[in-house]
Design a protein around this motif. Sequence first.
Motif, PDB file in Angstrom:
ATOM      1  N   GLN A 110       5.908 -10.122   2.615  1.00  0.00           N
ATOM      2  CA  GLN A 110       4.599 -10.568   2.152  1.00  0.00           C
ATOM      3  C   GLN A 110       3.621  -9.392   2.181  1.00  0.00           C
ATOM      4  O   GLN A 110       3.436  -8.750   3.219  1.00  0.00           O
ATOM      5  CB  GLN A 110       4.080 -11.703   3.024  1.00  0.00           C
ATOM      6  N   THR A 111       2.996  -9.124   1.057  1.00  0.00           N
ATOM      7  CA  THR A 111       2.167  -7.936   0.928  1.00  0.00           C
ATOM      8  C   THR A 111       0.975  -8.201   0.026  1.00  0.00           C
ATOM      9  O   THR A 111       1.087  -8.856  -1.012  1.00  0.00           O
ATOM     10  CB  THR A 111       2.975  -6.765   0.328  1.00  0.00           C
ATOM     11  N   ASP A 112      -0.169  -7.648   0.417  1.00  0.00           N
ATOM     12  CA  ASP A 112      -1.349  -7.596  -0.432  1.00  0.00           C
ATOM     13  C   ASP A 112      -1.570  -6.127  -0.768  1.00  0.00           C
ATOM     14  O   ASP A 112      -1.967  -5.341   0.083  1.00  0.00           O
ATOM     15  CB  ASP A 112      -2.558  -8.163   0.321  1.00  0.00           C
ATOM     16  N   VAL A 113      -1.297  -5.753  -2.020  1.00  0.00           N
ATOM     17  CA  VAL A 113      -1.343  -4.331  -2.376  1.00  0.00           C
ATOM     18  C   VAL A 113      -2.759  -3.764  -2.363  1.00  0.00           C
ATOM     19  O   VAL A 113      -2.938  -2.547  -2.434  1.00  0.00           O
ATOM     20  CB  VAL A 113      -0.686  -4.061  -3.751  1.00  0.00           C
ATOM     21  N   THR A 114      -3.761  -4.622  -2.263  1.00  0.00           N
ATOM     22  CA  THR A 114      -5.136  -4.129  -2.203  1.00  0.00           C
ATOM     23  C   THR A 114      -5.561  -3.799  -0.775  1.00  0.00           C
ATOM     24  O   THR A 114      -6.663  -3.284  -0.569  1.00  0.00           O
ATOM     25  CB  THR A 114      -6.136  -5.167  -2.773  1.00  0.00           C
ATOM     26  N   ASP A 115      -4.694  -4.083   0.183  1.00  0.00           N
ATOM     27  CA  ASP A 115      -5.003  -3.878   1.594  1.00  0.00           C
ATOM     28  C   ASP A 115      -4.166  -2.736   2.157  1.00  0.00           C
ATOM     29  O   ASP A 115      -2.937  -2.790   2.143  1.00  0.00           O
ATOM     30  CB  ASP A 115      -4.738  -5.162   2.379  1.00  0.00           C
ATOM     31  N   ARG A 124      -3.537  -1.642   5.203  1.00  0.00           N
ATOM     32  CA  ARG A 124      -2.643  -1.964   6.319  1.00  0.00           C
ATOM     33  C   ARG A 124      -1.435  -2.764   5.852  1.00  0.00           C
ATOM     34  O   ARG A 124      -0.319  -2.560   6.340  1.00  0.00           O
ATOM     35  CB  ARG A 124      -3.402  -2.738   7.396  1.00  0.00           C
ATOM     36  N   SER A 125      -1.664  -3.672   4.922  1.00  0.00           N
ATOM     37  CA  SER A 125      -0.559  -4.466   4.391  1.00  0.00           C
ATOM     38  C   SER A 125       0.457  -3.577   3.680  1.00  0.00           C
ATOM     39  O   SER A 125       1.680  -3.750   3.825  1.00  0.00           O
ATOM     40  CB  SER A 125      -1.102  -5.527   3.433  1.00  0.00           C
ATOM     41  N   VAL A 126      -0.023  -2.613   2.926  1.00  0.00           N
ATOM     42  CA  VAL A 126       0.859  -1.674   2.224  1.00  0.00           C
ATOM     43  C   VAL A 126       1.635  -0.816   3.217  1.00  0.00           C
ATOM     44  O   VAL A 126       2.844  -0.593   3.063  1.00  0.00           O
ATOM     45  CB  VAL A 126       0.045  -0.797   1.259  1.00  0.00           C
ATOM     46  N   GLY A 135      15.164   3.992   4.583  1.00  0.00           N
ATOM     47  CA  GLY A 135      14.355   4.895   3.772  1.00  0.00           C
ATOM     48  C   GLY A 135      13.945   4.228   2.480  1.00  0.00           C
ATOM     49  O   GLY A 135      14.263   3.056   2.243  1.00  0.00           O
ATOM     50  N   ILE A 136      13.241   4.960   1.648  1.00  0.00           N
ATOM     51  CA  ILE A 136      12.803   4.458   0.346  1.00  0.00           C
ATOM     52  C   ILE A 136      13.085   5.534  -0.707  1.00  0.00           C
ATOM     53  O   ILE A 136      12.667   6.679  -0.557  1.00  0.00           O
ATOM     54  CB  ILE A 136      11.302   4.107   0.326  1.00  0.00           C
ATOM     55  N   ASP A 137      13.780   5.158  -1.754  1.00  0.00           N
ATOM     56  CA  ASP A 137      14.107   6.081  -2.841  1.00  0.00           C
ATOM     57  C   ASP A 137      13.307   5.804  -4.102  1.00  0.00           C
ATOM     58  O   ASP A 137      13.021   6.718  -4.877  1.00  0.00           O
ATOM     59  CB  ASP A 137      15.600   5.985  -3.180  1.00  0.00           C
ATOM     60  N   VAL A 138      12.985   4.521  -4.323  1.00  0.00           N
ATOM     61  CA  VAL A 138      12.336   4.097  -5.562  1.00  0.00           C
ATOM     62  C   VAL A 138      11.169   3.179  -5.227  1.00  0.00           C
ATOM     63  O   VAL A 138      11.298   2.271  -4.403  1.00  0.00           O
ATOM     64  CB  VAL A 138      13.328   3.342  -6.483  1.00  0.00           C
ATOM     65  N   LEU A 139      10.040   3.407  -5.871  1.00  0.00           N
ATOM     66  CA  LEU A 139       8.899   2.495  -5.784  1.00  0.00           C
ATOM     67  C   LEU A 139       8.531   2.056  -7.189  1.00  0.00           C
ATOM     68  O   LEU A 139       8.321   2.898  -8.071  1.00  0.00           O
ATOM     69  CB  LEU A 139       7.694   3.179  -5.135  1.00  0.00           C
ATOM     70  N   VAL A 195      -1.869   0.454  -6.961  1.00  0.00           N
ATOM     71  CA  VAL A 195      -0.945   1.528  -7.347  1.00  0.00           C
ATOM     72  C   VAL A 195      -1.211   2.775  -6.512  1.00  0.00           C
ATOM     73  O   VAL A 195      -0.281   3.440  -6.025  1.00  0.00           O
ATOM     74  CB  VAL A 195      -1.073   1.829  -8.854  1.00  0.00           C
ATOM     75  N   PHE A 196      -2.484   3.107  -6.346  1.00  0.00           N
ATOM     76  CA  PHE A 196      -2.852   4.258  -5.533  1.00  0.00           C
ATOM     77  C   PHE A 196      -2.391   4.101  -4.088  1.00  0.00           C
ATOM     78  O   PHE A 196      -1.773   5.008  -3.508  1.00  0.00           O
ATOM     79  CB  PHE A 196      -4.372   4.455  -5.585  1.00  0.00           C
ATOM     80  N   LEU A 197      -2.679   2.949  -3.476  1.00  0.00           N
ATOM     81  CA  LEU A 197      -2.322   2.744  -2.068  1.00  0.00           C
ATOM     82  C   LEU A 197      -0.814   2.802  -1.855  1.00  0.00           C
ATOM     83  O   LEU A 197      -0.332   3.419  -0.896  1.00  0.00           O
ATOM     84  CB  LEU A 197      -2.880   1.411  -1.575  1.00  0.00           C
ATOM     85  N   CYS A 198      -0.057   2.177  -2.743  1.00  0.00           N
ATOM     86  CA  CYS A 198       1.404   2.167  -2.580  1.00  0.00           C
ATOM     87  C   CYS A 198       1.988   3.559  -2.817  1.00  0.00           C
ATOM     88  O   CYS A 198       2.906   3.987  -2.111  1.00  0.00           O
ATOM     89  CB  CYS A 198       2.033   1.150  -3.527  1.00  0.00           C
ATOM     90  N   THR A 199       1.464   4.259  -3.811  1.00  0.00           N
ATOM     91  CA  THR A 199       1.944   5.621  -4.085  1.00  0.00           C
ATOM     92  C   THR A 199       1.679   6.524  -2.891  1.00  0.00           C
ATOM     93  O   THR A 199       2.569   7.266  -2.441  1.00  0.00           O
ATOM     94  CB  THR A 199       1.265   6.181  -5.344  1.00  0.00           C
ATOM     95  N   ARG A 200       0.477   6.490  -2.381  1.00  0.00           N
ATOM     96  CA  ARG A 200       0.135   7.341  -1.241  1.00  0.00           C
ATOM     97  C   ARG A 200       1.001   7.015  -0.028  1.00  0.00           C
ATOM     98  O   ARG A 200       1.471   7.924   0.674  1.00  0.00           O
ATOM     99  CB  ARG A 200      -1.341   7.162  -0.894  1.00  0.00           C
ATOM    100  N   ALA A 201       1.251   5.721   0.200  1.00  0.00           N
ATOM    101  CA  ALA A 201       1.995   5.308   1.385  1.00  0.00           C
ATOM    102  C   ALA A 201       3.484   5.632   1.308  1.00  0.00           C
ATOM    103  O   ALA A 201       4.146   5.751   2.345  1.00  0.00           O
ATOM    104  CB  ALA A 201       1.809   3.808   1.619  1.00  0.00           C
ATOM    105  N   VAL A 202       4.019   5.776   0.085  1.00  0.00           N
ATOM    106  CA  VAL A 202       5.461   5.985  -0.042  1.00  0.00           C
ATOM    107  C   VAL A 202       5.847   7.460   0.006  1.00  0.00           C
ATOM    108  O   VAL A 202       7.039   7.795   0.133  1.00  0.00           O
ATOM    109  CB  VAL A 202       5.989   5.346  -1.348  1.00  0.00           C
ATOM    110  N   ILE A 203       4.875   8.364  -0.066  1.00  0.00           N
ATOM    111  CA  ILE A 203       5.195   9.798  -0.109  1.00  0.00           C
ATOM    112  C   ILE A 203       5.956  10.234   1.138  1.00  0.00           C
ATOM    113  O   ILE A 203       6.989  10.928   1.043  1.00  0.00           O
ATOM    114  CB  ILE A 203       3.917  10.637  -0.285  1.00  0.00           C
ATOM    115  N   ALA A 204       5.480   9.836   2.301  1.00  0.00           N
ATOM    116  CA  ALA A 204       6.139  10.259   3.550  1.00  0.00           C
ATOM    117  C   ALA A 204       7.582   9.774   3.637  1.00  0.00           C
ATOM    118  O   ALA A 204       8.490  10.575   3.889  1.00  0.00           O
ATOM    119  CB  ALA A 204       5.332   9.795   4.758  1.00  0.00           C
ATOM    120  N   PRO A 205       7.876   8.487   3.421  1.00  0.00           N
ATOM    121  CA  PRO A 205       9.285   8.079   3.489  1.00  0.00           C
ATOM    122  C   PRO A 205      10.157   8.687   2.401  1.00  0.00           C
ATOM    123  O   PRO A 205      11.349   8.919   2.617  1.00  0.00           O
ATOM    124  CB  PRO A 205       9.227   6.549   3.370  1.00  0.00           C
TER     125      PRO A 205
END
Length: 252
Positions: free
Chosen positions: A57-62, A64-66, A79-83, A114-124
Amino acid sequence: MRLDGQTAVITGGTRGLGRAIAEACLAEGASVVVAARNPYDIKELADEHGDRLLYHQTDVTDERSVAGLMAAAVEAFGGIDVLVNNAGVSRDGKIARLSVADWNATLATNLTGVFLCTRAVIAPMTAPDKATSAGGRIINVSSCVAGRAAIGAAAYSASKAAVEMFTRTSAAELAPKGITVNCLSPGYIDEGMGKELASNERAWESYRGRLLSGRLGRPEEVGATAVFLASRDSSYVNGSVVEVNGGLMWAA
């Protein structure tokens, strides 16, 4: 099995085109995390694919949720390969009567998400254990109205046009990290808004002539394009907007 051993996170993945993309990734061997505010009927897909599918369950506008989404994906699959940034909303209305609340809600989900998810996925995606992988893949979902004027869709069109420019900018910034960023731009698909359009006989007749294919697209055709962009086959595709619209001629 082009995505065998890969992990894909798909926002807005419990229904519509997001679900079609999830199904396509699962069919190609990926483990998939579908993220959305509501699970809808995702249990059916989970029963079929077992421990290769996780709903979060995720709210992409939040923010912490992302962050929680990315942490859950890493914990579950390593890990994460694809977003796939697919989560989106539409608050249609002509500008004169479009409320600030609807404008803000559209941009919050369609662009800030889109911005929040992109930024959060860079590290993994750039973790040390990913150094020998094919690199990360980020796929943003735009729309055929991102570059075409559509009366009554000011907020939606503006948000999707911004997503396309965000795609190009993030592709330039993340290329040195081994991450490609592309945009998938669907046209009129036999799902969601496209299906509603086709059910209106008068409206559909005016749009049918604009499609060189003469038909709505199928959700699985969008899913197949997403798999291409997620796989090694697209290793030399970066910062691109890939249109899946059957040859949409807007001026017809």
